[in-house]
Design a protein around this motif. Structure first.
Motif, short mmCIF file in Angstrom:
data_model
loop_
_atom_site.label_atom_id
_atom_site.label_comp_id
_atom_site.label_asym_id
_atom_site.label_seq_id
_atom_site.Cartn_x
_atom_site.Cartn_y
_atom_site.Cartn_z
N LEU A 199 0.86 -1.19 0.00
CA LEU A 199 0.00 0.00 0.00
C LEU A 199 0.89 1.23 0.00
CD1 LEU A 199 -3.02 1.11 0.56
CD2 LEU A 199 -2.21 1.35 2.89
N ASP A 200 0.64 2.14 -0.94
CA ASP A 200 1.49 3.34 -1.03
C ASP A 200 0.78 4.52 -0.38
OD1 ASP A 200 3.16 5.43 -1.67
OD2 ASP A 200 3.58 4.69 -3.70
N LEU A 201 1.29 4.95 0.76
CA LEU A 201 0.70 6.05 1.51
C LEU A 201 0.98 7.41 0.88
CD1 LEU A 201 1.62 4.71 5.04
CD2 LEU A 201 -0.68 4.82 4.07
N ASN A 202 1.84 7.44 -0.13
CA ASN A 202 2.14 8.68 -0.83
C ASN A 202 1.35 8.78 -2.14
OD1 ASN A 202 3.39 11.19 -1.03
ND2 ASN A 202 5.26 10.37 -1.96
N ARG A 203 0.16 8.21 -2.13
CA ARG A 203 -0.78 8.26 -3.23
C ARG A 203 -2.16 8.60 -2.68
NH1 ARG A 203 3.31 8.41 -5.42
NH2 ARG A 203 4.21 7.02 -6.97
N ASN A 204 -3.00 9.17 -3.52
CA ASN A 204 -4.39 9.41 -3.13
C ASN A 204 -5.12 8.08 -3.05
OD1 ASN A 204 -7.18 10.25 -3.09
ND2 ASN A 204 -6.54 12.19 -3.96
N ALA A 205 -6.08 7.99 -2.14
CA ALA A 205 -6.82 6.73 -1.95
C ALA A 205 -7.62 6.34 -3.18
CB ALA A 205 -7.75 6.85 -0.74
N LEU A 215 -6.67 4.16 -8.06
CA LEU A 215 -6.84 2.71 -8.20
C LEU A 215 -6.49 2.29 -9.62
CD1 LEU A 215 -10.22 2.37 -6.27
CD2 LEU A 215 -7.92 1.91 -5.39
N ASP A 216 -5.73 1.22 -9.73
CA ASP A 216 -5.20 0.76 -11.01
C ASP A 216 -6.13 -0.29 -11.63
OD1 ASP A 216 -3.72 -0.19 -13.12
OD2 ASP A 216 -1.91 -0.60 -11.97
N PRO A 217 -6.80 0.02 -12.76
CA PRO A 217 -7.70 -0.96 -13.38
C PRO A 217 -6.97 -2.21 -13.86
CG PRO A 217 -8.06 1.25 -14.28
CD PRO A 217 -6.80 1.30 -13.48
N ALA A 218 -5.67 -2.09 -14.12
CA ALA A 218 -4.91 -3.26 -14.57
C ALA A 218 -4.64 -4.24 -13.45
CB ALA A 218 -3.60 -2.80 -15.20
N LEU A 219 -4.87 -3.80 -12.20
CA LEU A 219 -4.64 -4.66 -11.04
C LEU A 219 -5.91 -4.98 -10.27
CD1 LEU A 219 -2.74 -6.06 -8.99
CD2 LEU A 219 -2.54 -3.85 -7.82
N ILE A 220 -6.79 -4.01 -10.14
CA ILE A 220 -7.94 -4.14 -9.24
C ILE A 220 -9.22 -4.36 -10.04
CG2 ILE A 220 -9.27 -2.98 -7.44
CD1 ILE A 220 -6.65 -1.28 -6.97
N GLN A 221 -9.89 -5.46 -9.76
CA GLN A 221 -11.13 -5.79 -10.46
C GLN A 221 -12.18 -4.72 -10.19
OE1 GLN A 221 -12.29 -9.69 -9.10
NE2 GLN A 221 -10.37 -10.65 -9.70
N GLY A 222 -12.78 -4.22 -11.26
CA GLY A 222 -13.85 -3.25 -11.11
C GLY A 222 -13.40 -1.81 -11.00
N ALA A 223 -12.09 -1.56 -10.93
CA ALA A 223 -11.60 -0.18 -10.88
C ALA A 223 -11.79 0.46 -12.24
CB ALA A 223 -10.13 -0.15 -10.48
N ARG A 224 -12.24 1.70 -12.22
CA ARG A 224 -12.49 2.42 -13.47
C ARG A 224 -11.35 3.39 -13.76
NH1 ARG A 224 -18.91 4.15 -12.88
NH2 ARG A 224 -19.76 2.02 -12.76
N ARG A 225 -11.05 3.50 -15.02
CA ARG A 225 -10.01 4.45 -15.43
C ARG A 225 -10.56 5.87 -15.30
NH1 ARG A 225 -5.59 3.11 -17.67
NH2 ARG A 225 -6.44 1.06 -18.28
N GLY A 275 -9.45 9.21 -16.34
CA GLY A 275 -8.52 10.07 -17.05
C GLY A 275 -7.12 9.47 -17.05
N HIS A 276 -6.15 10.23 -17.54
CA HIS A 276 -4.78 9.71 -17.59
C HIS A 276 -4.03 10.12 -16.34
CE1 HIS A 276 -0.98 8.27 -19.02
NE2 HIS A 276 -0.43 9.47 -18.85
N ASN A 277 -3.62 9.11 -15.58
CA ASN A 277 -2.80 9.33 -14.40
C ASN A 277 -1.50 8.58 -14.62
OD1 ASN A 277 -1.56 8.82 -11.80
ND2 ASN A 277 -3.44 9.51 -10.82
N PRO A 278 -0.39 9.29 -14.82
CA PRO A 278 0.87 8.60 -15.15
C PRO A 278 1.35 7.65 -14.06
CG PRO A 278 1.24 10.95 -14.73
CD PRO A 278 -0.24 10.76 -14.83
N ARG A 279 1.05 7.97 -12.80
CA ARG A 279 1.47 7.07 -11.72
C ARG A 279 0.70 5.75 -11.80
NH1 ARG A 279 1.10 12.16 -9.36
NH2 ARG A 279 -1.02 11.73 -8.64
N VAL A 280 -0.61 5.84 -11.96
CA VAL A 280 -1.43 4.63 -12.07
C VAL A 280 -1.06 3.85 -13.33
CG1 VAL A 280 -3.77 3.76 -12.35
CG2 VAL A 280 -3.33 5.59 -10.72
N ALA A 281 -0.88 4.58 -14.44
CA ALA A 281 -0.56 3.93 -15.70
C ALA A 281 0.75 3.14 -15.63
CB ALA A 281 -0.48 4.96 -16.82
#
Length: 286
Positions: free
Chosen positions: A76-82, A85-95, A97-103
């Motif tokens: 868990l990265d505490l230096n990120r907003n809650a 959420l990464d759709p490539a990792l978490i089921q049901g997470a929605r993209r 917009g473009h977030n370079p950290r998540v991407a």
């Protein structure tokens, strides 16, 4: 007061407006998490700010609180907003917009560790992601917010020192344009998260200890500095990145022969930072 989410050490007497916090030095790796990972134990620790909690642990002796995460950054990265959420990792997470950290796999629940090495074989559920955030992210940030509020109330200002470490290769190839490679990088989001006068004093504390300091390149600060840095309200947030080669063997993830000397040097730096602004504010409050 230790909890499952964090460890907080308070000074016997709160005499500093500084709050020291280390969000990435946690090393309580759950067995179930390690079992699910495709990485070995040493590789999964490559994103960890190993031993940073030990480098800054003298802060309470100088009148400042010291907050550290229990859980590791790979979990868990505490230096990120809650909500990162990464759709490539978490089921049901929605993209969203473009977030370079998540991407890049570095959302609040990381998909990769250093050098883009994938942690899992497959996805995790949204319920599991939310459980990590509720059990660890929210308590840590609630505590941090409370500490800053207490400092501001008592001293008229608060200075968050967000403690990190950086791989030696990050500064070796950073292209800062300096003749000497930076050993410390201070991030204030190019002046947005802290006043220049405060950052000047923090830079002076490290420079006086003989360390070469750069600002904002290659690290300017992330969620923590962006969220808690409000210089117009006398709340300042500065990210401190320390070259890991100064105190540890990065390959083995072990303290090197210079560790104890560097820790002693850091005690002097911490003492100087803890004294910034606190005395005049305290006298004014009285």
């Amino acid at each position: 007061m230790p909890t499952e989410a964090y460890n907080l050490v308070m000074p016997e007497k709160l005499s500093s407006c500084a709050v020291f916090a280390s969000p990435h030095s946690g090393r309580d790796y759950p067995a179930a998490f390690l079992d699910r990972s495709v990485l070995n134990y040493k590789t999964i620790r490559s994103s960890e700010d190993a031993f940073v909690d030990q480098l800054f642990d003298s802060a309470p002796r100088h009148g400042a609180p010291f907050l550290t995460a229990a859980m590791p950054r790979a979990y868990l990265d505490l230096n990120r907003n809650a909500d990162e959420l990464d759709p490539a990792l978490i089921q049901g997470a929605r993209r969203q917009g473009h977030n370079p950290r998540v991407a890049s796999g570095l959302g609040v629940i990381p998909r990769v560790v250093a050098n883009g090495r994938v942690i899992y074989n497959g996805k995790i559920t949204m319920d599991e992601a939310r459980l990590r955030i509720d059990n660890y992210w929210r308590p840590y940030h609630a505590c941090l917010k409370s500490l800053l509020s207490e400092a501001h109330q008592k001293f008229g200002q608060a200075i968050l020192i967000d403690c990190h470490s950086m791989p030696h290769e990050a500064v070796a190839i950073s292209g800062t344009g300096q003749s000497k490679r930076p050993e410390i990088v201070l991030g204030d989001r190019f002046g947005a998260s802290a006043s220049g006068a405060i950052v000047d004093q923090i830079e002076s504390a490290f420079a006086s200890a003989g360390l070469n300091v750069a600002r904002n390149t290659p690290f300017a600060g992330a969620y923590v500095t962006q969220t808690y840095g409000r210089p117009g309200r006398h709340q300042h947030a500065i990210q401190v990145e320390i070259d890991r080669s100064l105190y540890m063997d990065e390959e083995r993830i072990e303290p090197n022969q210079n560790f104890h000397a560097f820790r002693t040097l850091m005690d002097l730096v911490i003492s100087e930072i803890a004294s910034i602004g606190s005395e005049p504010a305290r006298l004014a409050a009285e």
